[in-house]
Design a protein around this motif. Structure first.
Motif, PDB file in Angstrom:
ATOM      1  N   ILE A 232      22.063  22.523 -14.492  1.00 16.66           N
ATOM      2  CA  ILE A 232      23.013  21.870 -13.589  1.00 16.66           C
ATOM      3  C   ILE A 232      24.441  22.145 -14.027  1.00 16.66           C
ATOM      4  N   ALA A 233      24.696  22.158 -15.337  1.00 16.74           N
ATOM      5  CA  ALA A 233      26.037  22.469 -15.838  1.00 16.74           C
ATOM      6  C   ALA A 233      26.451  23.883 -15.424  1.00 16.74           C
ATOM      7  N   GLN A 234      25.520  24.822 -15.495  1.00 17.37           N
ATOM      8  CA  GLN A 234      25.814  26.191 -15.063  1.00 17.37           C
ATOM      9  C   GLN A 234      26.038  26.246 -13.551  1.00 17.37           C
ATOM     10  N   SER A 235      25.253  25.471 -12.798  1.00 10.93           N
ATOM     11  CA  SER A 235      25.406  25.445 -11.337  1.00 10.93           C
ATOM     12  C   SER A 235      26.807  24.985 -10.957  1.00 10.93           C
ATOM     13  N   MET A 236      27.321  24.006 -11.702  1.00  8.99           N
ATOM     14  CA  MET A 236      28.624  23.428 -11.365  1.00  8.99           C
ATOM     15  C   MET A 236      29.764  24.430 -11.499  1.00  8.99           C
ATOM     16  N   LYS A 237      29.557  25.486 -12.257  1.00  2.55           N
ATOM     17  CA  LYS A 237      30.593  26.509 -12.392  1.00  2.55           C
ATOM     18  C   LYS A 237      30.781  27.279 -11.088  1.00  2.55           C
ATOM     19  N   PHE A 238      29.813  27.132 -10.176  1.00  2.00           N
ATOM     20  CA  PHE A 238      29.900  27.804  -8.874  1.00  2.00           C
ATOM     21  C   PHE A 238      30.007  26.791  -7.733  1.00  2.00           C
ATOM     22  N   LEU A 239      30.277  25.540  -8.085  1.00  5.43           N
ATOM     23  CA  LEU A 239      30.367  24.459  -7.097  1.00  5.43           C
ATOM     24  C   LEU A 239      31.829  24.143  -6.832  1.00  5.43           C
ATOM     25  N   LYS A 240      32.180  23.991  -5.560  1.00  7.25           N
ATOM     26  CA  LYS A 240      33.574  23.717  -5.221  1.00  7.25           C
ATOM     27  C   LYS A 240      33.990  22.331  -5.707  1.00  7.25           C
ATOM     28  N   ALA A 241      35.297  22.106  -5.792  1.00  6.67           N
ATOM     29  CA  ALA A 241      35.815  20.794  -6.143  1.00  6.67           C
ATOM     30  C   ALA A 241      35.337  19.771  -5.119  1.00  6.67           C
ATOM     31  N   LYS A 242      34.932  18.612  -5.589  1.00  4.15           N
ATOM     32  CA  LYS A 242      34.384  17.546  -4.749  1.00  4.15           C
ATOM     33  C   LYS A 242      33.078  17.964  -4.074  1.00  4.15           C
ATOM     34  N   GLY A 243      32.362  18.891  -4.706  1.00  8.52           N
ATOM     35  CA  GLY A 243      31.044  19.264  -4.211  1.00  8.52           C
ATOM     36  C   GLY A 243      29.996  18.279  -4.699  1.00  8.52           C
ATOM     37  N   TYR A 244      28.761  18.470  -4.238  1.00  8.55           N
ATOM     38  CA  TYR A 244      27.693  17.521  -4.542  1.00  8.55           C
ATOM     39  C   TYR A 244      26.487  18.223  -5.151  1.00  8.55           C
ATOM     40  N   VAL A 245      25.768  17.469  -5.984  1.00  9.68           N
ATOM     41  CA  VAL A 245      24.510  17.908  -6.575  1.00  9.68           C
ATOM     42  C   VAL A 245      23.442  16.890  -6.184  1.00  9.68           C
ATOM     43  N   ILE A 246      22.356  17.356  -5.590  1.00  5.53           N
ATOM     44  CA  ILE A 246      21.232  16.480  -5.246  1.00  5.53           C
ATOM     45  C   ILE A 246      19.997  16.980  -5.974  1.00  5.53           C
ATOM     46  N   VAL A 247      19.380  16.076  -6.732  1.00  5.35           N
ATOM     47  CA  VAL A 247      18.205  16.418  -7.522  1.00  5.35           C
ATOM     48  C   VAL A 247      17.050  15.505  -7.117  1.00  5.35           C
ATOM     49  N   PHE A 248      15.928  16.108  -6.744  1.00  7.65           N
ATOM     50  CA  PHE A 248      14.730  15.332  -6.425  1.00  7.65           C
ATOM     51  C   PHE A 248      14.006  14.938  -7.707  1.00  7.65           C
ATOM     52  N   CYS A 249      13.435  13.766  -7.705  1.00 11.70           N
ATOM     53  CA  CYS A 249      12.578  13.367  -8.819  1.00 11.70           C
ATOM     54  C   CYS A 249      11.574  12.343  -8.319  1.00 11.70           C
ATOM     55  N   LYS A 250      10.557  12.113  -9.121  1.00 13.65           N
ATOM     56  CA  LYS A 250       9.511  11.160  -8.755  1.00 13.65           C
ATOM     57  C   LYS A 250       9.119  10.367  -9.995  1.00 13.65           C
ATOM     58  N   ASP A 251       9.239   9.057  -9.913  1.00 11.14           N
ATOM     59  CA  ASP A 251       8.814   8.215 -11.021  1.00 11.14           C
ATOM     60  C   ASP A 251       7.295   8.230 -11.145  1.00 11.14           C
ATOM     61  N   LEU A 252       6.823   8.030 -12.362  1.00  8.60           N
ATOM     62  CA  LEU A 252       5.387   7.958 -12.622  1.00  8.60           C
ATOM     63  C   LEU A 252       4.971   6.507 -12.826  1.00  8.60           C
ATOM     64  N   GLN A 253       3.684   6.273 -12.780  1.00 12.59           N
ATOM     65  CA  GLN A 253       3.201   4.931 -13.061  1.00 12.59           C
ATOM     66  C   GLN A 253       3.522   4.574 -14.521  1.00 12.59           C
ATOM     67  N   PRO A 254       3.982   3.352 -14.744  1.00 12.43           N
ATOM     68  CA  PRO A 254       4.340   2.962 -16.106  1.00 12.43           C
ATOM     69  C   PRO A 254       3.121   2.867 -17.015  1.00 12.43           C
ATOM     70  N   THR A 255       3.355   3.109 -18.291  1.00 13.47           N
ATOM     71  CA  THR A 255       2.312   2.963 -19.295  1.00 13.47           C
ATOM     72  C   THR A 255       2.811   2.003 -20.367  1.00 13.47           C
ATOM     73  N   ALA A 256       1.949   1.668 -21.319  1.00 14.50           N
ATOM     74  CA  ALA A 256       2.354   0.784 -22.406  1.00 14.50           C
ATOM     75  C   ALA A 256       3.427   1.435 -23.273  1.00 14.50           C
ATOM     76  N   GLU A 257       3.435   2.774 -23.304  1.00 12.48           N
ATOM     77  CA  GLU A 257       4.386   3.485 -24.143  1.00 12.48           C
ATOM     78  C   GLU A 257       5.691   3.821 -23.432  1.00 12.48           C
ATOM     79  N   ASN A 258       5.641   3.939 -22.106  1.00 12.15           N
ATOM     80  CA  ASN A 258       6.806   4.453 -21.394  1.00 12.15           C
ATOM     81  C   ASN A 258       6.876   3.862 -19.990  1.00 12.15           C
ATOM     82  N   PRO A 259       8.046   3.308 -19.587  1.00  9.37           N
ATOM     83  CA  PRO A 259       8.157   2.795 -18.212  1.00  9.37           C
ATOM     84  C   PRO A 259       8.158   3.901 -17.169  1.00  9.37           C
ATOM     85  N   ASN A 260       8.402   5.169 -17.611  1.00  7.58           N
ATOM     86  CA  ASN A 260       8.337   6.344 -16.737  1.00  7.58           C
ATOM     87  C   ASN A 260       9.280   6.259 -15.548  1.00  7.58           C
ATOM     88  N   LEU A 261      10.475   5.717 -15.785  1.00  6.00           N
ATOM     89  CA  LEU A 261      11.518   5.723 -14.760  1.00  6.00           C
ATOM     90  C   LEU A 261      12.258   7.059 -14.841  1.00  6.00           C
TER      91      LEU A 261
END
Length: 302
Positions: A232-261
């Motif tokens: 993403i840092a490299q992508s920003m070198k080609f992004l105009k001023a006041k441009g946007y970055v949108i990243v998809f992600c999906k949370d996993l079911q929580p476990t005893a070890e990790n909330p997986n947020l």
């Protein structure tokens, strides 16, 4: 709840091992699959410097939840029969909606993890210019096949590792309005499958994106987040001023070890990049999945 929905969940049997409530199996699935939309007027930005949408269209796109059911067969599936060979294809219709909000016509969009090309197909559908990078020639070939199937002119793609994005794009004179991508999330897909797919097919084999050691999809979480930050840092070198970055992600079911947020981990990692700040997220409610159908698109800007 509609009468039809009530009729659907009334069928089924109560399971004797259910110590939590009196739901039947179908009622339980419905509860997990349901979402309540918040009523009220969305906040509108002043001016239309960002895109070409009317005020009414802008209001629709500003809703906090994208509630969809995109067909996976037939003409309305947008070549899903081709794109589904990728482990996690995103519907071009969904990507088009995001692109139309965050760019104007003839704007430029970068996807450093192009996969089967949902972002680039959407660029063609929305009269935008798209540039994509992917490690796998197999997935790029899927994109070309889907473009031909939909009679769309292919966008610009480069075969290469997104970790070398700056080298790949150097000298190309690109200036992007938007970075829109769905990264391969560490070694999640390298684990054995459980749940719905295993139940339907009996197949619990892992489905990694590639077998490349330097694929972000094969990295341990701590390695993955640092790699994603680099891309993403490299992508920003080609992004105009006041441009946007949108990243998809999906949370996993929580476990005893990790909330997986996962979304929180992604945000906390990416805001470490200078001049990048978090602006919010939108929930994608994908009705084609029976359980936990929530994806998050995280919006950051420079």
């Amino acid at each position: 709840m509609s009468k039809r929905s009530e009729e659907k969940i009334q069928k089924g049997k109560y399971h004797k091992r259910n110590n939590l409530n009196d739901f039947t199996g179908k009622e339980w699935v419905y509860f997990l699959n349901s979402i309540e939309l918040i009523e009220g007027e969305p906040t509108l930005m002043t001016g239309a410097q960002l895109n070409d949408l009317s005020e009414q269209q802008w209001a629709v796109h500003q809703e906090p939840i994208i509630d969809t059911y995109f067909p996976t067969s037939g003409e309305a599936s947008h070549a899903h029969h081709i794109r589904k060979k990728h482990p996690s294809p995103k519907p071009p219709q969904l990507m088009k909606r995001l692109i139309e909000f965050f760019t104007k016509k003839a704007g430029w969009v970068l996807d450093p993890f192009v996969g089967a090309g949902g972002t680039l197909l959407a660029c063609s559908m929305a009269d935008r210019h798209g540039v994509g990078v992917d490690l796998s020639q197999e997935y790029l070939d899927l994109y070309y096949k889907a473009s031909a199937d939909l009679d769309l002119e292919p966008q610009i793609v480069y075969k290469g590792n997104a970790l070398q994005l700056e080298n790949i794009l150097r000298g190309k004179d690109y200036l992007f309005d938007l970075v829109l991508t769905d990264p391969p999330y560490g070694n999640m897909l390298s684990k054995k499958r459980t749940g719905e797919r295993k139940k339907k097919t009996g197949d619990d084999s892992p489905t990694p994106f590639t077998n490349e050691y330097n694929d972000l999809g094969n990295m341990l979480p701590e390695q993955f987040y640092e790699a994603l930050k680099s891309v993403i840092a490299q992508s920003m070198k080609f992004l105009k001023a006041k441009g946007y970055v949108i990243v998809f992600c999906k949370d996993l079911q929580p476990t005893a070890e990790n909330p997986n947020l996962i979304h929180a981990d992604v945000v906390n990692t990416l805001v470490q990049i200078p001049n990048l700040r978090f602006r919010g997220y939108k929930i994608w409610y994908d009705k084609t999945q029976k359980l936990y159908p929530f994806w998050l698109s995280l919006c950051l800007c420079v």
